[in-house]
Design an enzyme around this catalytic site. Structure first.
Site, PDB file in Angstrom:
ATOM      1  N   ASP A 126      -0.086 -13.103  16.014  1.00 15.26           N
ATOM      2  CA  ASP A 126      -0.690 -12.343  17.115  1.00 15.26           C
ATOM      3  C   ASP A 126      -1.495 -13.257  18.040  1.00 15.26           C
ATOM      4  O   ASP A 126      -1.435 -13.120  19.273  1.00 15.26           O
ATOM      5  CB  ASP A 126      -1.548 -11.198  16.592  1.00 15.26           C
ATOM      6  N   ASP A 153       1.678   0.231   8.212  1.00 10.85           N
ATOM      7  CA  ASP A 153       1.551   1.380   7.324  1.00 10.85           C
ATOM      8  C   ASP A 153       0.146   1.976   7.233  1.00 10.85           C
ATOM      9  O   ASP A 153      -0.021   3.108   6.795  1.00 10.85           O
ATOM     10  CB  ASP A 153       2.052   1.029   5.919  1.00 10.85           C
ATOM     11  N   ASP A 154      -0.878   1.227   7.657  1.00  9.10           N
ATOM     12  CA  ASP A 154      -2.243   1.763   7.552  1.00  9.10           C
ATOM     13  C   ASP A 154      -2.715   2.441   8.833  1.00  9.10           C
ATOM     14  O   ASP A 154      -3.892   2.743   8.986  1.00  9.10           O
ATOM     15  CB  ASP A 154      -3.232   0.657   7.171  1.00  9.10           C
ATOM     16  N   HIS A 159       7.476 -12.195   7.480  1.00  9.30           N
ATOM     17  CA  HIS A 159       7.994 -10.829   7.401  1.00  9.30           C
ATOM     18  C   HIS A 159       8.297 -10.273   8.791  1.00  9.30           C
ATOM     19  O   HIS A 159       9.350  -9.657   9.008  1.00  9.30           O
ATOM     20  CB  HIS A 159       6.978  -9.935   6.681  1.00  9.30           C
ATOM     21  N   SER A 161      -7.576  -9.841   6.911  1.00 12.18           N
ATOM     22  CA  SER A 161      -8.808 -10.379   7.499  1.00 12.18           C
ATOM     23  C   SER A 161     -10.013 -10.164   6.592  1.00 12.18           C
ATOM     24  O   SER A 161     -11.135 -10.508   6.964  1.00 12.18           O
ATOM     25  CB  SER A 161      -9.070  -9.721   8.856  1.00 12.18           C
ATOM     26  N   ARG A 199       0.830  -1.206   0.000  1.00 10.65           N
ATOM     27  CA  ARG A 199       0.000   0.000   0.000  1.00 10.65           C
ATOM     28  C   ARG A 199       0.862   1.253   0.000  1.00 10.65           C
ATOM     29  O   ARG A 199       1.267   1.739   1.047  1.00 10.65           O
ATOM     30  CB  ARG A 199      -0.939  -0.022   1.208  1.00 10.65           C
TER      31      ARG A 199
END
Length: 534
Positions: free
Chosen positions: A312, A233-234, A211, A346, A135
């Site tokens: 997570d 980044d979002d 990553h 998701s 993005r």
């Protein structure tokens, strides 16, 4: 072309550095006084307009071809100077009263700058690790905010990590890379392909986990940093983002029960969080992520056993977290920018919840907040006493309208199973999922939130308030069986209703199994995994 030749040509055409050509001192002075990107843009327009008028006048009197060639070169220079990334960097340089253009250099941050001299023995430098992939506009938006709000180049160096080979993302990142501004770029190009059935079924999450491990190994093991804040980044960040992390950093070193600090409240929608208490912080057993800080010591433990996917949720496992907690705020210091985020891995599953999160209206100076009260002994004594002093009410009282909540009084309500909790979650728009038996934001099974301005503590039925709060392992509160019960309730909400399956709502019932088979959806039924009917 040698500079001397260029200068002679310019003089021949009346475009000298003392005359029209980019009066650099004046331009830099103008940029130095600019306080925003809008000001920089205005400077550009004013300079360009004056430049064009003078050039046209002078070129009409001289060698037209040569003159316009030089104009072309000058406009290329202007375009680079006023690119979005360079404007962000110019603003940082301006704030430091530096008015000299610094060329972009792609180079890693050297290890030797990461030497702390804190009297407490804590290396106070914290690297900002920005995770990116595909993005480009999200990267630009996020880095622009970090550069605008970062209080110190030395304390908060930036490392941008890109996963994959999106050229547009790489191009944007390289606009920002600058050794003087402590901004460096690492690129994860060599992905391990998904090969097993499990890896293929969780392909996106498999690559994301790869990553994260690669990037964290880089900043901790190769670059030698001791503390890292991981952002994505979002994310948008609050004005006091850096103040929050600066003030809480020492907790990671002084309290072994705290293993992360997160900027995010999963139940941080305006109706659920107290916007008047923006300085309020909690301990939580549930790993929130979304802007979080950890230490190299913790990473040494996690790195060798990092999972293939769903990293997570893996951090939320009881055998991984080992009774350790994260610090989280009442009001989130990060939020998803839905304009640049897209659906994500998701596929938009949590969009309604994420889009409701709002950053604080005004910043808090967290250096003035007593964050030491978050250390286990102090917090447990305070939190336990607070809960005991609340007024107990029943779930049915909330739904039946039999009680009017007073904002001046705190209440507690007991949930005995996932079905009870989902009733609360549905009514008041809490996140209703469980991970390793934990609801989001839970601490010893306690979830704080607001209803019509009144403080509510949803308390697990397994919590014995007669025991000193926190005197036992929180693992006693949580069980993986709740995940399986909650999965069944999700399954039932989707399939056991008019228009679908109206028989016995049990995924192990032969009638229901045959119904899925007739619809050629046996694999879909199997994909739900183990469920416990409740």
């Amino acid at each position: 072309m040698p500079p001397s030749c260029q200068n002679n040509m310019l003089k021949h055409n009346g475009l000298t550095s003392q005359g029209l050509l980019l009066d650099r001192d004046n331009l830099n002075h103008s940029i130095g006084k600019s306080t925003s990107l809008h000001d920089l843009a205005q400077s550009q327009k004013m300079f360009s307009s004056r430049f064009r008028r003078s050039v046209i006048k002078r070129c009409s009197k001289n060698n037209g071809l040569l003159c316009f060639f030089m104009i072309f070169l000058i406009f290329i220079w202007l375009r680079n100077w006023f690119s979005p990334a360079q404007r962000d960097q110019n603003a940082v340089l301006s704030a430091q009263e530096t008015h000299v253009y610094i060329p972009v250099v792609e180079k890693s941050i050297p290890k030797e700058i990461n030497k702390g001299n804190s009297p407490t023995g804590i290396d106070e430098q914290v690297v900002i690790l920005v995770m990116s992939a595909t993005r480009s506009e999200a990267v630009r938006n996020h880095l622009g905010q970090i550069l605008r709000l970062r209080p110190s180049l030395e304390k908060f160096p930036i490392v941008i990590s890109q996963d994959g080979d999106s050229k547009s993302v790489t191009d944007v990142i390289r606009e920002y890379v600058n050794e003087t501004l402590r901004i460096s770029f690492i690129h994860h190009k060599d992905k391990i392909a998904a090969s097993t059935a499990y890896q293929k079924s969780a392909k996106n999450y498999f690559y994301i986990a790869q990553h994260y491990k690669w990037a964290l190994d880089k900043v901790f093991k190769e670059m030698g940093f001791k503390t890292v804040i991981i952002t994505e980044d979002d994310l948008d960040i609050a004005e006091d983002f850096f103040s929050y992390f600066s003030a809480t950093q020492h907790l990671l070193y002084e309290d072994p029960t705290i293993w992360c600090v997160s900027a995010f409240n999963d139940n941080g929608a305006p109706a659920l969080a107290d916007r008047k208490k923006s300085d309020l912080l909690y301990r939580t057993d549930f790993f929130p992520g979304l802007g979080w800080m950890l230490t190299s010591k913790t990473w040494e433990e996690l790195s060798p056993k990092w999972p293939e996917a769903y990293w997570d949720d893996w951090l939320r496992r009881q055998d991984i977290r080992k009774d350790r907690v994260c610090v989280r705020p009442e009001i989130s210091r990060t939020s998803h920018n839905m304009k640049v985020a897209g659906k994500g891995s998701s596929n938009g599953l949590y969009k309604a919840f994420l889009s409701s999160i709002r950053l604080p209206e005004s910043p808090v100076d967290f250096s003035l907040v007593n964050v030491d009260r978050l250390k286990k002994e102090q917090f447990d004594a305070y939190f336990g006493q607070t809960i005991k002093e609340t007024k107990e009410i029943k779930i049915d009282d909330l739904f039946g309208g039999g009680i009017k909540l007073d904002p001046e009084i705190a209440y507690r309500v007991v949930y005995k199973n996932p079905r009870d909790f989902r009733r609360l979650a549905k009514q008041y728009k809490l996140m209703n999922d469980f991970r390793s038996g934990m609801a989001r934001t839970a601490y010893y099974g306690v979830i704080p939130f607001l209803i019509d301005g009144a403080r509510i503590y949803a308390i697990s039925g397994k919590l014995d308030l007669e025991k000193p709060f926190g005197s036992f392992s929180s693992v006693e509160i949580y069980t993986d069986e709740w995940d399986k019960m909650n999965r069944y309730l999700d399954f039932a909400d989707l399939y056991c209703k008019p228009g679908k399956w109206t028989g016995k709502c049990d995924p192990k019932d032969q009638g229901m199994i045959d119904w899925f088979k007739r619809r050629n959806q046996s694999k879909r039924l199997a994909s739900w995994g183990e469920m416990i009917v409740i």
